[in-house]
Write an enzyme that holds these catalytic residues in place. Structure first.
Site, PDB file in Angstrom:
ATOM      1  N   THR A  40       0.814  -1.215   0.000  1.00 20.77           N
ATOM      2  CA  THR A  40       0.000   0.000   0.000  1.00 20.77           C
ATOM      3  C   THR A  40       0.847   1.264   0.000  1.00 20.77           C
ATOM      4  O   THR A  40       1.971   1.269   0.528  1.00 20.77           O
ATOM      5  CB  THR A  40      -0.881   0.010   1.270  1.00 20.77           C
ATOM      6  OG1 THR A  40      -1.482   1.299   1.392  1.00 20.77           O
ATOM      7  CG2 THR A  40      -0.084  -0.243   2.536  1.00 20.77           C
TER       8      THR A  40
ATOM      9  N   TYR B 219      -1.753   0.602  10.045  1.00 20.66           N
ATOM     10  CA  TYR B 219      -1.999  -0.116   8.787  1.00 20.66           C
ATOM     11  C   TYR B 219      -0.748  -0.076   7.907  1.00 20.66           C
ATOM     12  O   TYR B 219      -0.249  -1.111   7.450  1.00 20.66           O
ATOM     13  CB  TYR B 219      -3.200   0.511   8.063  1.00 20.66           C
ATOM     14  CG  TYR B 219      -3.357  -0.001   6.663  1.00 20.66           C
ATOM     15  CD1 TYR B 219      -3.634  -1.338   6.424  1.00 20.66           C
ATOM     16  CD2 TYR B 219      -3.214   0.853   5.564  1.00 20.66           C
ATOM     17  CE1 TYR B 219      -3.754  -1.815   5.134  1.00 20.66           C
ATOM     18  CE2 TYR B 219      -3.341   0.389   4.278  1.00 20.66           C
ATOM     19  CZ  TYR B 219      -3.607  -0.947   4.065  1.00 20.66           C
ATOM     20  OH  TYR B 219      -3.714  -1.425   2.788  1.00 20.66           O
TER      21      TYR B 219
HETATM   22  N1  UFG Z   1     -12.432  11.031   3.492  1.00 19.61           N
HETATM   23  C1  UFG Z   1     -13.357  11.979   3.831  1.00 19.61           C
HETATM   24  N2  UFG Z   1     -14.629  11.557   4.117  1.00 19.61           N
HETATM   25  C2  UFG Z   1     -14.996  10.246   4.069  1.00 19.61           C
HETATM   26  C3  UFG Z   1     -14.026   9.280   3.720  1.00 19.61           C
HETATM   27  C4  UFG Z   1     -12.752   9.713   3.437  1.00 19.61           C
HETATM   28  O1  UFG Z   1     -13.066  13.176   3.893  1.00 19.61           O
HETATM   29  O2  UFG Z   1     -16.167   9.925   4.360  1.00 19.61           O
HETATM   30  C5  UFG Z   1     -11.060  11.460   3.152  1.00 19.61           C
HETATM   31  C6  UFG Z   1     -10.005  10.860   4.066  1.00 19.61           C
HETATM   32  O3  UFG Z   1      -9.861  11.619   5.241  1.00 19.61           O
HETATM   33  C7  UFG Z   1      -8.790  10.874   3.142  1.00 19.61           C
HETATM   34  C8  UFG Z   1      -9.373  10.655   1.751  1.00 19.61           C
HETATM   35  O4  UFG Z   1     -10.756  11.000   1.862  1.00 19.61           O
HETATM   36  O5  UFG Z   1      -8.193  12.121   3.190  1.00 19.61           O
HETATM   37  C9  UFG Z   1      -9.275   9.235   1.274  1.00 19.61           C
HETATM   38  O6  UFG Z   1      -9.742   8.373   2.318  1.00 19.61           O
HETATM   39  P1  UFG Z   1     -10.111   6.858   2.094  1.00 19.61           P
HETATM   40  O7  UFG Z   1     -10.667   6.354   3.378  1.00 19.61           O
HETATM   41  O8  UFG Z   1     -10.928   6.709   0.865  1.00 19.61           O
HETATM   42  O9  UFG Z   1      -8.715   6.175   1.773  1.00 19.61           O
HETATM   43  P2  UFG Z   1      -7.311   6.243   2.543  1.00 19.61           P
HETATM   44  O10 UFG Z   1      -6.436   7.194   1.775  1.00 19.61           O
HETATM   45  O11 UFG Z   1      -7.484   6.482   3.992  1.00 19.61           O
HETATM   46  O12 UFG Z   1      -6.796   4.779   2.417  1.00 19.61           O
HETATM   47  C10 UFG Z   1      -6.886   4.070   1.208  1.00 19.61           C
HETATM   48  C11 UFG Z   1      -6.946   2.590   1.523  1.00 19.61           C
HETATM   49  C12 UFG Z   1      -5.665   2.142   2.093  1.00 19.61           C
HETATM   50  C13 UFG Z   1      -4.505   2.577   1.223  1.00 19.61           C
HETATM   51  C14 UFG Z   1      -4.540   4.057   0.962  1.00 19.61           C
HETATM   52  C15 UFG Z   1      -3.443   4.430  -0.001  1.00 19.61           C
HETATM   53  O13 UFG Z   1      -7.985   2.298   2.438  1.00 19.61           O
HETATM   54  O14 UFG Z   1      -5.704   0.750   2.176  1.00 19.61           O
HETATM   55  O15 UFG Z   1      -5.805   4.382   0.396  1.00 19.61           O
HETATM   56  O16 UFG Z   1      -3.427   5.782  -0.265  1.00 19.61           O
HETATM   57  F1  UFG Z   1      -3.351   2.320   1.835  1.00 19.61           F
END
Ligand code: UFG
Length: 331
Positions: A116, A140
């Site tokens: 990741t 993670y």
């Molecule tokens: N976000 C919001 N509101 C929401 C959901 C997410 O503002 O309801 C924001 C988060 O704070 C973040 C961005 O959108 O800034 C992306 O969040 P995600 O939860 O969609 O994804 P993450 O970047 O946290 O994580 C994902 C995968 C991981 C991986 C990562 C790599 O879940 O497994 O991308 O960048 F490692």
């Protein structure tokens, strides 16, 4: 070729299982169905078991005799990993160790690992190359980084063992053919939450933080369509068959979108002006993660086909419309 796919009933695993089937591979899915679904396995058989079950795993490796293992089974939710780190070190690091031990015992030496972008954490430069410093800021990312260290040492110690580690950026969307997509009970990912909010499942979409050091203050991510990601796994398998090397590859498109840009695109695609609410930062979120995937294009010959945020959201939106039916119909 015979491939054992752990986590093949999950979101990304199921897209890869389908593609492996289309390429003529013999596939066996090993999944405890903690987040996966039986109906999502469109090719080959499913063994419902846990990676902590050493006997069950050994039996499967002994009888199926895979030429390679693709390892998707993992816990993947960044904020949950902050709240419950042991779940992440157990599911991701310890269980991969169990799997690698069992593979060695049964003479299986080819491994494709779901890593990741979270291993980079606070990246020093954007876009991020594979040489970038690893600086995870959530359990993670650390759990996956630790596994990568194990893989590196193992390939050094055992010349038969070869692996490809694929560092996914933000995987989203669904197979345009429409039979599979993301189906977690408590979806946390931005694009999934956005289309579910448009559908009315949530009253509003929360925006976690507007004070990041980015142009509009919200986090930037490199969103990649799940089928482009799946294709890279097929190429990784070919790479392991052809090269006597282990390698790490970033998988992203090389440009990012802020949370606000994703919201705007989701409103446009769905035609629904769903409400949003700006709230505080979510723990464990790096401000910006954007891939440099030059190496995957050069070494694997990876040619992404769906580099289009609106198309990615459209497939997620169409999938949401089918999801309830899919679960009711075949579970
Ligand atoms: N976000 C919001 N509101 C929401 C959901 C997410 O503002 O309801 C924001 C988060 O704070 C973040 C961005 O959108 O800034 C992306 O969040 P995600 O939860 O969609 O994804 P993450 O970047 O946290 O994580 C994902 C995968 C991981 C991986 C990562 C790599 O879940 O497994 O991308 O960048 F490692």
């Amino acid at each position: 070729m015979r491939i054992l796919v752990t986590g093949g009933a999950g979101y990304i695993g199921s897209h890869v299982v389908k593609m492996l089937g289309e390429k003529g591979c013999e596939v066996l899915t090993y999944d405890n169905l903690s987040t996966g679904n039986r109906w999502a396995v469109l090719h080959g058989d499913l063994v419902v078991a846990d990676l902590g079950d050493a006997d069950g795993l050994g039996r499967v490796l002994r009888t199926f005799k895979p030429g390679a293992v693709m390892h998707f089974a993992a816990a993947i939710v960044v904020p949950e990993s902050v709240r419950d780190p042991l779940k992440y070190y157990g599911n991701n690091t310890v269980n991969t160790y169990n799997l690698l031990r069992a593979m060695r015992e049964h003479g299986v030496h080819r491994f494709v690992f779901s890593s990741t972008a979270a291993v980079y954490g606070l990246a020093r430069g954007i876009p991020i190359t594979e040489e970038s410093h690893l600086n995870p800021i959530n359990p993670y990312g650390t759990s996956k980084m630790m596994t990568e260290m194990v893989l590196k040492d193992l390939s050094f110690a055992d010349s038969r063992f070869r692996y490809v580690s694929l560092r996914y950026f933000n995987v989203a969307g669904a197979d345009p053919a429409g039979k599979i997509g993301q189906a977690y009970k408590d979806a946390t990912h931005l694009i999934t939450r956005a289309v579910k909010t448009a559908k009315g499942e949530f009253p509003r979409l929360q925006i976690y933080g507007t004070d990041y050091p980015t142009p509009d203050g919200t986090c930037i991510r490199d969103y990649i369509h799940v089928n482009d990601l799946a294709e890279a796994h097929i190429l990784a398998l070919e790479y392991l068959g052809e090269q006597d090397l282990s390698e790490i590859f970033n998988l992203g498109y090389g440009h990012g979108y802020s949370v606000l840009e994703v919201v705007e695109a989701a409103r446009k695609v769905t035609g629904i002006d769903f409400p949003v609410e700006e709230t505080g930062r979510r723990e464990g979120d790096p401000p910006s993660l954007v891939a440099d995937s030059t190496r995957a294009k050069r070494e694997l010959g990876w040619r992404p086909r769906y580099d289009n945020l609106e198309f990615i959201i459209k497939t997620a939106w169409e999938w949401e419309g089918r999801l309830a039916r899919e679960i009711r119909g075949t579970s």
